[in-house]
Design a protein around this motif. Structure first.
Motif, PDB file in Angstrom:
ATOM      1  N   ASN A   1       0.851  -1.185   0.000  1.00  0.00           N
ATOM      2  CA  ASN A   1       0.000   0.000   0.000  1.00  0.00           C
ATOM      3  C   ASN A   1       0.893   1.243   0.000  1.00  0.00           C
ATOM      4  O   ASN A   1       1.828   1.346   0.802  1.00  0.00           O
ATOM      5  N   TRP A   2       0.577   2.195  -0.872  1.00  0.00           N
ATOM      6  CA  TRP A   2       1.423   3.368  -1.047  1.00  0.00           C
ATOM      7  C   TRP A   2       0.618   4.642  -0.797  1.00  0.00           C
ATOM      8  O   TRP A   2      -0.522   4.773  -1.229  1.00  0.00           O
ATOM      9  N   THR A   3       1.263   5.580  -0.085  1.00  0.00           N
ATOM     10  CA  THR A   3       0.638   6.854   0.248  1.00  0.00           C
ATOM     11  C   THR A   3       1.143   7.935  -0.710  1.00  0.00           C
ATOM     12  O   THR A   3       2.344   8.002  -1.007  1.00  0.00           O
ATOM     13  N   ALA A   4       0.227   8.781  -1.184  1.00  0.00           N
ATOM     14  CA  ALA A   4       0.591   9.893  -2.077  1.00  0.00           C
ATOM     15  C   ALA A   4       0.517  11.216  -1.307  1.00  0.00           C
ATOM     16  O   ALA A   4      -0.432  11.456  -0.550  1.00  0.00           O
TER      17      ALA A   4
ATOM     18  N   TYR B   1      -1.497  18.067   0.355  1.00  0.00           N
ATOM     19  CA  TYR B   1      -2.592  17.072   0.415  1.00  0.00           C
ATOM     20  C   TYR B   1      -1.975  15.675   0.497  1.00  0.00           C
ATOM     21  O   TYR B   1      -1.113  15.331  -0.321  1.00  0.00           O
ATOM     22  N   THR B   2      -2.416  14.889   1.456  1.00  0.00           N
ATOM     23  CA  THR B   2      -1.912  13.523   1.628  1.00  0.00           C
ATOM     24  C   THR B   2      -3.071  12.539   1.539  1.00  0.00           C
ATOM     25  O   THR B   2      -4.107  12.731   2.197  1.00  0.00           O
ATOM     26  N   LYS B   3      -2.891  11.503   0.727  1.00  0.00           N
ATOM     27  CA  LYS B   3      -3.907  10.452   0.611  1.00  0.00           C
ATOM     28  C   LYS B   3      -3.269   9.127   0.996  1.00  0.00           C
ATOM     29  O   LYS B   3      -2.363   8.629   0.298  1.00  0.00           O
TER      30      LYS B   3
ATOM     31  N   ALA C   1      -3.107   5.471  -1.434  1.00  0.00           N
ATOM     32  CA  ALA C   1      -3.552   5.957  -2.746  1.00  0.00           C
ATOM     33  C   ALA C   1      -3.327   4.918  -3.828  1.00  0.00           C
ATOM     34  O   ALA C   1      -4.094   4.834  -4.789  1.00  0.00           O
ATOM     35  N   ALA C   2      -2.285   4.139  -3.683  1.00  0.00           N
ATOM     36  CA  ALA C   2      -2.002   3.061  -4.637  1.00  0.00           C
ATOM     37  C   ALA C   2      -1.875   1.761  -3.870  1.00  0.00           C
ATOM     38  O   ALA C   2      -1.138   1.676  -2.884  1.00  0.00           O
ATOM     39  N   ARG C   3      -2.604   0.761  -4.317  1.00  0.00           N
ATOM     40  CA  ARG C   3      -2.540  -0.560  -3.693  1.00  0.00           C
ATOM     41  C   ARG C   3      -2.114  -1.559  -4.758  1.00  0.00           C
ATOM     42  O   ARG C   3      -2.772  -1.696  -5.789  1.00  0.00           O
TER      43      ARG C   3
END
Length: 361
Positions: free
Chosen positions: A20-23, A37-39, A42-44
């Motif tokens: 799992n990756w955070t953007a 802005y942090t999500k 964001a990418a799995r």
């Protein structure tokens, strides 16, 4: 981490590994104004193949045999199966005595690595071994055995290349397998039995209207009770067919032993609806006081099928009930240019040894 900074980064691309990756997006201008802005997640990135192995180190995401999960259900539950990608759980060889029923409710394929002779699923306690409910689910290459509440329940999906053997069932439909709207192909259903002395339909198979069975061997299953019970059908030691299609299969050596109150019919098949075609139904038995040692019918059709060498007690008895047979062969049929049936001997190579291939003419 993966970072890009500077002017002109309207589009950023990257290849991510599993996980799992955070953007995080940071925007600023010449006036030193800044926004962040942090999500999270964001990418799995998930594997398309997962592994279960009794010798694995049980490490998520179970993407190698060495990391394989030691509990098959845990791996199934972990697997991300969105329905748009072919997801597979590969199971290493071994005898898997399951702590709970194996539920396949996702669009994934549960496949053995080494085939059914080497990959055995057991569930001796009081549930079925495998329960499949998704239309795109697949069970491929297992032996399913030793259940006391029936082997497999197939609500939807596909079972292929499996041995369903030595399962029992008290008063539930299908000692070996119950099929609702799924498909059973290229498999063996053998030596399953209904244990209740009162009733219990389908020693080997019980199939409803949305099911299909093809290229299977349904052999040496037994039913000890009658069949009226709550399901409104007779015995059917090999199979109860209440709809769907049974085709290109051998139904042989099954036995219905019940003797009383109008039940226990259908040593090979008890058919109330559906289609049987291109099958051989041979050397099945029912008790001397019952009927339809080969096929007992109250509905449905039979086409291009051999029903031969079946017995009630010591008496030849192949077909009983309604007679919607076409292009078929049995001593109990009348040779006719209308139905295109024949009563001639089909000339098996050797029925006593289980060889129901036909002699050349």
């Amino acid at each position: 981490s993966y970072e890009r900074s500077g002017a002109g980064w309207r589009v950023v691309t990257n290849t991510y590994g599993l996980g799992n990756w955070t953007a995080k997006l940071v925007v600023s201008n010449t006036a030193l104004e800044r926004a962040v802005y942090t999500k999270l997640n964001a990418a799995r990135v998930y594997p398309t193949v997962y592994y279960a192995s009794q010798s694995g180190n049980n490490t998520a995401p179970y993407d190698t045999l060495g990391k394989g999960g030691t509990n098959i259900q845990t791996v199934i539950d972990y697997a991300y199966a969105p329905g748009t990608t072919a997801i597979t759980v590969r199971v290493a060889a071994g005898t898997w005595t399951l702590p709970t029923r194996l539920d396949v409710t996702k669009p994934l394929a549960l496949r053995s690595i080494s085939g059914p002779a080497s990959t055995i699923l057991r569930k001796p306690a009081a549930t079925r071994v495998v329960f499949i409910t998704h239309a795109s689910a697949v069970l491929d290459g297992f032996t399913v055995r030793d259940a006391t509440q029936g082997g497999v329940e197939l609500q939807q999906g596909l079972v292929t290349n499996c041995f369903i053997i030595n399962n029992s069932a008290p008063q539930i439909r299908g000692g070996g397998i119950f099929i609702d709207t799924g498909t059973l192909v290229n498999s063996v259903v053998s030596n399953n039995w209904q244990t209740d002395a009162t009733w219990g339909p389908g020693g080997g198979v019980y199939m409803l209207g949305g099911g299909r069975i093809a290229n299977c061997r349904i052999v040496n299953n037994t039913i000890n009770g009658g069949g009226l019970g709550g399901w409104g059908v007779g015995a059917g030691a090999g199979a109860v067919i209440r709809g769907g299609v049974l085709e290109n299969s051998l139904i042989m050596g099954n036995k219905a032993t019940y003797t009383a109150d109008g039940n226990g019919d259908g040593g090979g098949v008890y058919q109330t609806a559906g289609v049987i075609r291109n099958c051989t139904i041979a050397s099945n038995r029912c008790s001397a006081t019952r009927y339809g040692a080969g096929v007992y019918k109250t509905g449905g059709t039979v086409t291009n099928t051999i029903v031969y060498g079946n017995k009630k007690g010591s008496e030849d008895n192949n077909i009983a009930g309604t007679n919607n047979f076409f292009y078929s062969c049995s001593p109990d049929l009348v040779t006719s240019p209308v139905t295109h049936n024949t009563s001639a001997n089909p000339l098996f190579y050797g029925m006593s040894t289980g060889n129901c291939h036909l002699l050349p003419t």
